[in-house]
Structures are given as C-alpha cells and as structure tokens.
Design an enzyme around this catalytic site. Structure first.
Site, PDB file in Angstrom:
ATOM      1  N   GLY A 165      -8.954   8.367  -2.334  1.00 47.68           N
ATOM      2  CA  GLY A 165      -9.508   9.719  -2.182  1.00 47.68           C
ATOM      3  C   GLY A 165     -10.198   9.859  -0.843  1.00 47.68           C
ATOM      4  O   GLY A 165     -10.433   8.874  -0.147  1.00 47.68           O
ATOM      5  N   ASP A 179       2.187   9.346  -5.757  1.00 43.95           N
ATOM      6  CA  ASP A 179       2.218  10.815  -5.587  1.00 43.95           C
ATOM      7  C   ASP A 179       2.591  11.220  -4.161  1.00 43.95           C
ATOM      8  O   ASP A 179       3.144  12.292  -3.948  1.00 43.95           O
ATOM      9  CB  ASP A 179       0.899  11.478  -6.034  1.00 43.95           C
ATOM     10  CG  ASP A 179      -0.342  10.884  -5.383  1.00 43.95           C
ATOM     11  OD1 ASP A 179      -0.220   9.886  -4.640  1.00 43.95           O
ATOM     12  OD2 ASP A 179      -1.441  11.417  -5.624  1.00 43.95           O
ATOM     13  N   ASP A 190       1.920   3.816   2.976  1.00 46.16           N
ATOM     14  CA  ASP A 190       0.913   4.727   2.410  1.00 46.16           C
ATOM     15  C   ASP A 190       1.600   5.818   1.587  1.00 46.16           C
ATOM     16  O   ASP A 190       1.551   5.778   0.367  1.00 46.16           O
ATOM     17  CB  ASP A 190       0.027   5.335   3.517  1.00 46.16           C
ATOM     18  CG  ASP A 190      -1.360   5.701   3.026  1.00 46.16           C
ATOM     19  OD1 ASP A 190      -1.713   5.289   1.907  1.00 46.16           O
ATOM     20  OD2 ASP A 190      -2.096   6.387   3.759  1.00 46.16           O
ATOM     21  N   GLU A 218     -10.872   4.221   7.371  1.00 44.51           N
ATOM     22  CA  GLU A 218      -9.785   5.133   7.757  1.00 44.51           C
ATOM     23  C   GLU A 218     -10.456   6.371   8.345  1.00 44.51           C
ATOM     24  O   GLU A 218     -10.676   6.442   9.548  1.00 44.51           O
ATOM     25  CB  GLU A 218      -8.938   5.467   6.525  1.00 44.51           C
ATOM     26  CG  GLU A 218      -7.772   6.404   6.795  1.00 44.51           C
ATOM     27  CD  GLU A 218      -7.099   6.876   5.509  1.00 44.51           C
ATOM     28  OE1 GLU A 218      -7.653   6.693   4.411  1.00 44.51           O
ATOM     29  OE2 GLU A 218      -6.002   7.455   5.619  1.00 44.51           O
ATOM     30  N   HIS A 226       0.854  -1.195   0.000  1.00 41.67           N
ATOM     31  CA  HIS A 226       0.000   0.000   0.000  1.00 41.67           C
ATOM     32  C   HIS A 226       0.888   1.242   0.000  1.00 41.67           C
ATOM     33  O   HIS A 226       1.198   1.804   1.055  1.00 41.67           O
ATOM     34  CB  HIS A 226      -0.946  -0.006   1.204  1.00 41.67           C
ATOM     35  CG  HIS A 226      -2.008   1.050   1.119  1.00 41.67           C
ATOM     36  ND1 HIS A 226      -3.353   0.767   1.169  1.00 41.67           N
ATOM     37  CD2 HIS A 226      -1.933   2.401   0.949  1.00 41.67           C
ATOM     38  CE1 HIS A 226      -4.057   1.876   1.054  1.00 41.67           C
ATOM     39  NE2 HIS A 226      -3.204   2.896   0.923  1.00 41.67           N
ATOM     40  N   HIS A 243     -10.039   1.398  -0.421  1.00 41.78           N
ATOM     41  CA  HIS A 243      -9.789   2.176   0.798  1.00 41.78           C
ATOM     42  C   HIS A 243     -11.075   2.261   1.629  1.00 41.78           C
ATOM     43  O   HIS A 243     -12.110   2.685   1.101  1.00 41.78           O
ATOM     44  CB  HIS A 243      -9.391   3.615   0.457  1.00 41.78           C
ATOM     45  CG  HIS A 243      -7.948   3.821   0.155  1.00 41.78           C
ATOM     46  ND1 HIS A 243      -7.377   3.427  -1.023  1.00 41.78           N
ATOM     47  CD2 HIS A 243      -6.948   4.393   0.890  1.00 41.78           C
ATOM     48  CE1 HIS A 243      -6.094   3.765  -1.008  1.00 41.78           C
ATOM     49  NE2 HIS A 243      -5.799   4.345   0.138  1.00 41.78           N
ATOM     50  N   HIS A 246       1.433   4.905  -2.225  1.00 40.38           N
ATOM     51  CA  HIS A 246       0.969   5.812  -3.284  1.00 40.38           C
ATOM     52  C   HIS A 246       2.165   6.526  -3.919  1.00 40.38           C
ATOM     53  O   HIS A 246       2.988   7.103  -3.206  1.00 40.38           O
ATOM     54  CB  HIS A 246       0.020   6.867  -2.709  1.00 40.38           C
ATOM     55  CG  HIS A 246      -1.286   6.316  -2.231  1.00 40.38           C
ATOM     56  ND1 HIS A 246      -2.428   6.316  -2.996  1.00 40.38           N
ATOM     57  CD2 HIS A 246      -1.636   5.736  -1.053  1.00 40.38           C
ATOM     58  CE1 HIS A 246      -3.426   5.775  -2.309  1.00 40.38           C
ATOM     59  NE2 HIS A 246      -2.970   5.412  -1.123  1.00 40.38           N
TER      60      HIS A 246
END
Ligand SMILES: [Zn+2]
Length: 335
Positions: free
Chosen positions: A174, A12, A282, A205, A8, A202, A10
């Site tokens: 998102g 960006d 993450d 959270e 997991h 996702h 990302h």
C-alpha cells in the site's frame, strides 16, 4: 531468456489483458475496446505520479471478487509466465481486497490455490521437456487506517494455511506515507514472528531510508523495493552485514517517479557492493512490462551483464520463501 524467477509480483497489478477481457464479458461490464481496456489497466507512457499508478488497481480489483475470477486469473497468469520461461514465482495479493462481494479472506486464498493446482495439472499434461514453473503465495497486509482487524486476520490466515496451501509468508503493501509509518504495524510482525510466518515489507520506495530502518527494526530479511537505501551509505553497510535482500522493480520505480531515468538505476552499484539485489516486475500489467523486458532494459541502459543477472537470480533463490527442496531444484536449473 530461460529460468526466470520473480519474487515480487502483485496479482492485481498483473492481471493478464486477455483475462480482463474474458472477465469483463462474464460480469457484463460495459463493452470496452482494446485501447480503452489498456487505459483502464496500464499507465500511460509518461505516467505522471504515484496517484496515476495507484488508480490502475481499481478496475482490476472489480474483476477479482469471485472464486471463478481468482482461479482463472492465477491459472492464466501462470500459463503466461511459463511461456516466458519462468521456473519460480512468488505471487502476492491482499485477501482483504477480494471481499467486496461475498468471499471471505480464506475463500480468496483457497480460490488462488485452486487456480495454481489447475495450472499444475495443465502443466503436467504438457510433457514438453521445459522445466516446470512452481509458485507460492505471499499474503499482503495493507497500509491503511483502521484496518488492524483485517490485517491481523491475514496474518493468522497465513499461519493457518502455511501447511495446507501454497501460502509461504506475508507482506505489508500500500501507499507509503509518513502518517502510516511502518512501526504502526509492529503488532502484525510481532505476531508473525511468534507464529513462524516468514515476511517481507515494502519500504524505501516512496519514502526514503528512514522507512527501511523501520522495516529492519521489525526483523525483516527482505525489503520490497528498498532501492532508496542508496541515499544512506551507513544503511547500505547494514544491509550488507545483515544479508538483507532487496526486491527491486525498475520500471515500476520509473512509473512512480522514484527514479527519473533507468541509466542511473543503481542495481549494478549495489551488486558490486555485495548487496543482495534481485530484479522483479512488481506489476506486469500496470507497468506494461515482463521480467525479460526488465533485464533487457537494464542491459541496454546500465550495461547489466549476464553474470550480474545470474547473481540476482541466485539472490532470489537464497531469499525466497520456498522449501529447501525447491531451492535445490532452482539452484540446479540456474547452474
Ligand atoms: Zn510491490
């Protein structure tokens, strides 16, 4: 620490700092000193909330809009991960966020794939005896209003590229909000299921157990985060029974105030109950973290043991979207 796996992560949120400097110069952005650049890319020590967290994605995305940008970022990130002792990573990104200039979603995915191939060539030439790092890509659909078309394009693109690239599945990412409940995105996952595209979602959270129930109702076997399952013991029993994997990310959850202290971060309790927990980063750059740091923090704050760490790596291997051959390679390396 060796033989690390992250399922997991990302792209960006994990733009390497040095690469951001290189790309800022390349695109003639106003000069920033190191401190200013850190402020643009990473949360402060006492990140206030999810908004501050999400703000940190705006700047890196400006540096991720050409083929050269994406090739370079994937290459540099993998080079850094190999230095940390990684053997496998699933990198996720939303192709629709890289179309601000003239790239199509497909161009963005192909550029990331080239970055990975360049890394593999570089790694082959090293011949240093260290275990190889392999990577795969997960394409994120975005929880936003009015982007059904872009999201469906991502699902169909994943299907098209499953065999011809290192794309292995899709995700829904998102900000989690009640107005954008997961069930609104059901058509995407119905299509993915029909086309044989693996997926993770996702949930659990920012929003609680109800969002995890919704994700499960769409047939997912992996939940991005899912840590708030601990608020509902019936749900935990369901996760155990259905062998659902949680992609936990401790520091990220501290940053966004899902938890306020690591001491009570419940991965050990969940492991003891036989929930398939994994530990991931993450967003390495946004959260100022690395996977070795995540393990170390949980060792210090919660008493996480080496056996529990090994169990989490095994859980990652079982849940990841890699081929059976790749899973065998990883199992041998973990021992
Ligand atoms: Zn995430």
């Amino acid at each position: 620490m060796q033989n690390l796996i992250d399922i997991h992560l990302h792209l960006d949120g994990s733009l390497p700092f040095d690469t951001a400097q290189k790309l800022s110069k390349l695109h003639h952005f106003p000069a920033l000193n190191d401190d200013q650049l850190h402020q643009k890319l990473s949360v402060s020590k006492d990140c206030h909330d999810l908004n501050e967290y999400l703000e940190k994605f705006a700047f890196p995305l400006k540096l991720m809009q050409t083929k050269t940008d994406l090739e370079m970022i994937v290459f540099d990130l993998l080079r850094d991960l190999r230095k940390q002792g990684f053997i496998y990573v699933e990198i996720r990104f939303a192709p629709q966020l890289h179309t601000q200039k003239d790239l199509t979603q497909e161009d963005a995915v192909k550029a990331c794939d080239i970055g990975y191939k360049n890394f593999l060539n570089w790694q082959d030439a090293l011949n240093d005896g260290q275990a190889d790092l392999h990577a795969n890509f997960i394409l994120c659909c975005m929880r936003k209003h009015d982007n059904e078309k872009k999201n469906m394009e991502t699902v169909l693109l994943a299907k098209k590229m499953l065999k011809t690239s290192h794309v292995v599945g899709i995700d829904l990412a998102g900000a989690e909000t009640p107005e954008l409940a997961i069930e609104n995105f059901k058509p995407l996952f119905d299509t993915a299921k029909k086309l044989g595209v693996p997926y993770t979602i996702h949930a659990g959270e920012a929003m609680g157990p109800e969002s995890i129930y919704e994700a499960l109702s769409l047939g997912t076997k992996r939940i991005g985060h899912g840590i708030r399952c601990t608020e509902d013991s019936k749900l935990v029993q369901e996760l155990i029974k259905d062998q659902i994997t949680l992609e936990c990310c401790a520091t990220s959850n501290m940053n966004t105030k899902v938890f306020d202290q690591l001491e009570t971060y419940p991965v050990r309790d969940l492991l003891q109950e036989n929930v398939r927990v994994t530990l991931n980063t993450d967003n390495m750059t946004v959260s100022n973290t690395t996977l070795p740091k995540e393990y170390k923090k949980l060792e210090e704050k919660t008493g996480l043991s080496k056996d529990e760490e090994k169990q989490m790596l095994k859980n990652s291997i079982a849940a990841c979207f890699a081929s059976p051959q790749e899973k065998e390679r990883l199992k041998k390396l973990i021992g």
